[in-house]
Structures are given as structure tokens and as C-alpha cells.
Design a protein around this motif. Structure first.
Motif, PDB file in Angstrom:
ATOM      1  N   GLN A  20       0.841  -1.200   0.000  1.00  0.00           N
ATOM      2  CA  GLN A  20       0.000   0.000   0.000  1.00  0.00           C
ATOM      3  C   GLN A  20       0.875   1.248   0.000  1.00  0.00           C
ATOM      4  N   ARG A  21       1.939   1.210   0.722  1.00  0.00           N
ATOM      5  CA  ARG A  21       2.864   2.348   0.758  1.00  0.00           C
ATOM      6  C   ARG A  21       3.528   2.556  -0.603  1.00  0.00           C
ATOM      7  N   LEU A  22       3.982   1.464  -1.225  1.00  0.00           N
ATOM      8  CA  LEU A  22       4.625   1.573  -2.536  1.00  0.00           C
ATOM      9  C   LEU A  22       3.682   2.165  -3.583  1.00  0.00           C
ATOM     10  N   VAL A  23       2.483   1.614  -3.677  1.00  0.00           N
ATOM     11  CA  VAL A  23       1.575   2.064  -4.746  1.00  0.00           C
ATOM     12  C   VAL A  23       0.986   3.443  -4.480  1.00  0.00           C
ATOM     13  N   SER A  24       0.950   3.855  -3.230  1.00  0.00           N
ATOM     14  CA  SER A  24       0.400   5.184  -2.942  1.00  0.00           C
ATOM     15  C   SER A  24       1.441   6.285  -3.117  1.00  0.00           C
ATOM     16  N   THR A  25       2.709   5.934  -3.165  1.00  0.00           N
ATOM     17  CA  THR A  25       3.745   6.967  -3.254  1.00  0.00           C
ATOM     18  C   THR A  25       4.530   6.959  -4.562  1.00  0.00           C
ATOM     19  N   LEU A  26       4.636   5.832  -5.212  1.00  0.00           N
ATOM     20  CA  LEU A  26       5.445   5.768  -6.436  1.00  0.00           C
ATOM     21  C   LEU A  26       4.588   6.024  -7.672  1.00  0.00           C
ATOM     22  N   PRO A  27       5.172   6.649  -8.693  1.00  0.00           N
ATOM     23  CA  PRO A  27       4.411   6.891  -9.920  1.00  0.00           C
ATOM     24  C   PRO A  27       4.144   5.585 -10.679  1.00  0.00           C
ATOM     25  N   ASP A  28       3.043   5.574 -11.409  1.00  0.00           N
ATOM     26  CA  ASP A  28       2.651   4.375 -12.155  1.00  0.00           C
ATOM     27  C   ASP A  28       3.726   3.920 -13.136  1.00  0.00           C
ATOM     28  N   ASP A  29       4.412   4.858 -13.787  1.00  0.00           N
ATOM     29  CA  ASP A  29       5.408   4.453 -14.776  1.00  0.00           C
ATOM     30  C   ASP A  29       6.563   3.677 -14.130  1.00  0.00           C
ATOM     31  N   LEU A  30       6.867   3.971 -12.886  1.00  0.00           N
ATOM     32  CA  LEU A  30       7.906   3.225 -12.184  1.00  0.00           C
ATOM     33  C   LEU A  30       7.378   1.851 -11.759  1.00  0.00           C
ATOM     34  N   LEU A  31       6.147   1.797 -11.302  1.00  0.00           N
ATOM     35  CA  LEU A  31       5.543   0.519 -10.899  1.00  0.00           C
ATOM     36  C   LEU A  31       5.371  -0.439 -12.073  1.00  0.00           C
ATOM     37  N   THR A  32       5.119   0.098 -13.253  1.00  0.00           N
ATOM     38  CA  THR A  32       4.857  -0.754 -14.422  1.00  0.00           C
ATOM     39  C   THR A  32       6.103  -0.992 -15.271  1.00  0.00           C
ATOM     40  N   ARG A  33       7.209  -0.374 -14.925  1.00  0.00           N
ATOM     41  CA  ARG A  33       8.446  -0.519 -15.699  1.00  0.00           C
ATOM     42  C   ARG A  33       8.967  -1.955 -15.602  1.00  0.00           C
ATOM     43  N   VAL A  34       9.090  -2.587 -16.763  1.00  0.00           N
ATOM     44  CA  VAL A  34       9.645  -3.944 -16.832  1.00  0.00           C
ATOM     45  C   VAL A  34      11.160  -3.808 -16.885  1.00  0.00           C
ATOM     46  N   PRO A  35      11.887  -4.395 -15.948  1.00  0.00           N
ATOM     47  CA  PRO A  35      13.331  -4.184 -15.884  1.00  0.00           C
ATOM     48  C   PRO A  35      14.101  -4.841 -17.029  1.00  0.00           C
ATOM     49  N   MET A  36      13.520  -5.896 -17.603  1.00  0.00           N
ATOM     50  CA  MET A  36      14.173  -6.633 -18.684  1.00  0.00           C
ATOM     51  C   MET A  36      13.132  -7.573 -19.271  1.00  0.00           C
ATOM     52  N   THR A  37      13.224  -7.840 -20.534  1.00  0.00           N
ATOM     53  CA  THR A  37      12.292  -8.761 -21.160  1.00  0.00           C
ATOM     54  C   THR A  37      12.275 -10.080 -20.400  1.00  0.00           C
ATOM     55  N   GLY A  38      11.075 -10.537 -20.082  1.00  0.00           N
ATOM     56  CA  GLY A  38      10.933 -11.791 -19.354  1.00  0.00           C
ATOM     57  C   GLY A  38      10.890 -11.625 -17.850  1.00  0.00           C
ATOM     58  N   GLU A  39      11.202 -10.439 -17.353  1.00  0.00           N
ATOM     59  CA  GLU A  39      11.145 -10.163 -15.912  1.00  0.00           C
ATOM     60  C   GLU A  39       9.820  -9.482 -15.591  1.00  0.00           C
ATOM     61  N   TRP A  40       9.489  -9.440 -14.322  1.00  0.00           N
ATOM     62  CA  TRP A  40       8.251  -8.826 -13.873  1.00  0.00           C
ATOM     63  C   TRP A  40       8.490  -7.414 -13.373  1.00  0.00           C
ATOM     64  N   SER A  41       7.528  -6.559 -13.678  1.00  0.00           N
ATOM     65  CA  SER A  41       7.521  -5.223 -13.081  1.00  0.00           C
ATOM     66  C   SER A  41       7.048  -5.356 -11.636  1.00  0.00           C
ATOM     67  N   ALA A  42       7.154  -4.281 -10.889  1.00  0.00           N
ATOM     68  CA  ALA A  42       6.620  -4.287  -9.520  1.00  0.00           C
ATOM     69  C   ALA A  42       5.119  -4.569  -9.558  1.00  0.00           C
ATOM     70  N   LEU A  43       4.416  -3.960 -10.517  1.00  0.00           N
ATOM     71  CA  LEU A  43       2.978  -4.187 -10.635  1.00  0.00           C
ATOM     72  C   LEU A  43       2.669  -5.653 -10.912  1.00  0.00           C
ATOM     73  N   ASN A  44       3.444  -6.308 -11.777  1.00  0.00           N
ATOM     74  CA  ASN A  44       3.243  -7.734 -12.042  1.00  0.00           C
ATOM     75  C   ASN A  44       3.394  -8.556 -10.763  1.00  0.00           C
ATOM     76  N   CYS A  45       4.339  -8.173  -9.925  1.00  0.00           N
ATOM     77  CA  CYS A  45       4.539  -8.889  -8.659  1.00  0.00           C
ATOM     78  C   CYS A  45       3.324  -8.730  -7.752  1.00  0.00           C
ATOM     79  N   LEU A  46       2.780  -7.534  -7.688  1.00  0.00           N
ATOM     80  CA  LEU A  46       1.586  -7.305  -6.874  1.00  0.00           C
ATOM     81  C   LEU A  46       0.399  -8.088  -7.430  1.00  0.00           C
TER      82      LEU A  46
END
Length: 176
Positions: A20-46
Motif C-alpha cells: 500500500q505504501r509503494l503504490v500510494s507513493t510511487l508513480p505508475d510508470d515506475l511501478l509498471t516498468r519492466v526491468p528486462m524482457t521476461g522479468e516482472w515489473s513491480a505491478l506484475n509482482c503485486l
């Protein structure tokens, strides 16, 4: 109370607050950023944690208490309903599901920990093993999300980048 139960409850109770703290404070583009093809974004983990909270761990927990063997679980099964939700909605849903799971977990007694069922892939498993897995799963995917969030910062920190080499996803994948 058993130390395992206390520790598992402690981990499981803190995860929703972190999200809840992460999603309420971080911008969506950072939460949805895929670090590398085949890896999960933070949003995918949630999204995955919420799916596991709805259809994996509590379901298997109830199976243990009922003495029923496990059915297969596909962690890669698509969930369009999760894709359509905003990160804050997912965090709220995860917190609600987790509260319900913690009520279930409160039913466990020390002698329940040795209950066994059959897992379709691993054979005989105990409730204690499931509880260890549940806590580790929470921590693993939270760390995975935080690693994804770290990438743009690490890649742009100039001469300090060497301090973060162990956490760079792209480098680890290339060397493996």
C-alpha cells in the motif's frame, strides 16, 4: 504459540502495508516498468501476490484442514481482471484478501503443522512446509518488485553504480 506461526503471521501481516505504501507513493510508470524482457515489473509482482492470495495459499490451507490433496496451480494463468485494475485498487484488494487469510491462519494449532496432503508435483507435503512457502513467497516477490524498482536508479547513479552490480537484473541474466 509456535515460533513458526508467529513468524509467518508477522511476515504475512506486513506485506500488504508495504505494498500500500509503494503504490500510494510511487508513480505508475515506475511501478509498471519492466526491468528486462521476461522479468516482472513491480505491478506484475503485486498482481501475482493478489492472485496467489485469492486462489493458491488460502485454498491449499483449507485443503490441509480438510485433508484433501492439492490440485495443480498455474502461476502463469492470465488474469484480465487484475490487468484492468489500478495499482492502488490491487493493493486494497490484496490487503482485504490477506486479512481474511490471517483469520484462517489463526485457526492453526501446533499439532496441525504436521498434517500432510499430496501435492501434484512434489508428493507428500506438510502444512508447516506450506506456511514456510507462503512467507517466503511474499518476501521473494516483494524483493523482486523492489529490484525492478531499483533498476532505473542504479543505472543512472554514475560512479556509484559499482555498489549495485549484484542487483542489476540485466547483468545477472547475461552472466548466468
Amino acid at each position: 504459540m509456535n515460533t513458526l506461526l508467529e513468524r509467518v503471521q508477522a511476515v504475512l501481516s506486513t506485506t500488504p502495508e508495504r505494498w500500500q505504501r509503494l503504490v500510494s507513493t510511487l508513480p505508475d510508470d515506475l511501478l509498471t516498468r519492466v526491468p528486462m524482457t521476461g522479468e516482472w515489473s513491480a505491478l506484475n509482482c503485486l498482481q501475482h501476490l493478489l492472485d496467489a492470495e485469492r486462489s493458491l495459499f488460502p485454498v491449499r490451507f483449507r485443503a490441509f484442514l480438510a485433508g484433501q490433496d492439492f490440485e495443480a496451480y498455474d502461476p502463469r494463468k492470465p488474469h484480465p481482471d487484475l490487468d484492468a485494475q489500478h495499482p492502488e485498487q490491487l493493493a486494497v484488494a490484496f490487503a482485504q484478501q490477506r486479512r481474511e487469510s490471517l483469520v484462517l491462519l489463526g485457526q492453526v494449532r501446533d499439532d496441525d503443522l504436521e498434517r500432510t496432503v499430496q501435492h501434484p508435483q512434489f508428493g507428500t507435503v506438510t502444512l508447516a512446509q506450506l506456511l514456510h512457502t507462503w512467507a517466503a513467497h511474499d518476501l521473494m516477490h516483494t524483493v523482486q518488485a523492489e529490484r525492478a524498482l531499483m533498476q532505473p536508479f542504479m543505472l543512472n547513479c554514475g560512479p556509484w553504480r559499482s555498489f549495485f552490480r549484484d542487483h542489476e537484473i540485466a547483468i545477472q541474466k547475461q552472466e548466468s
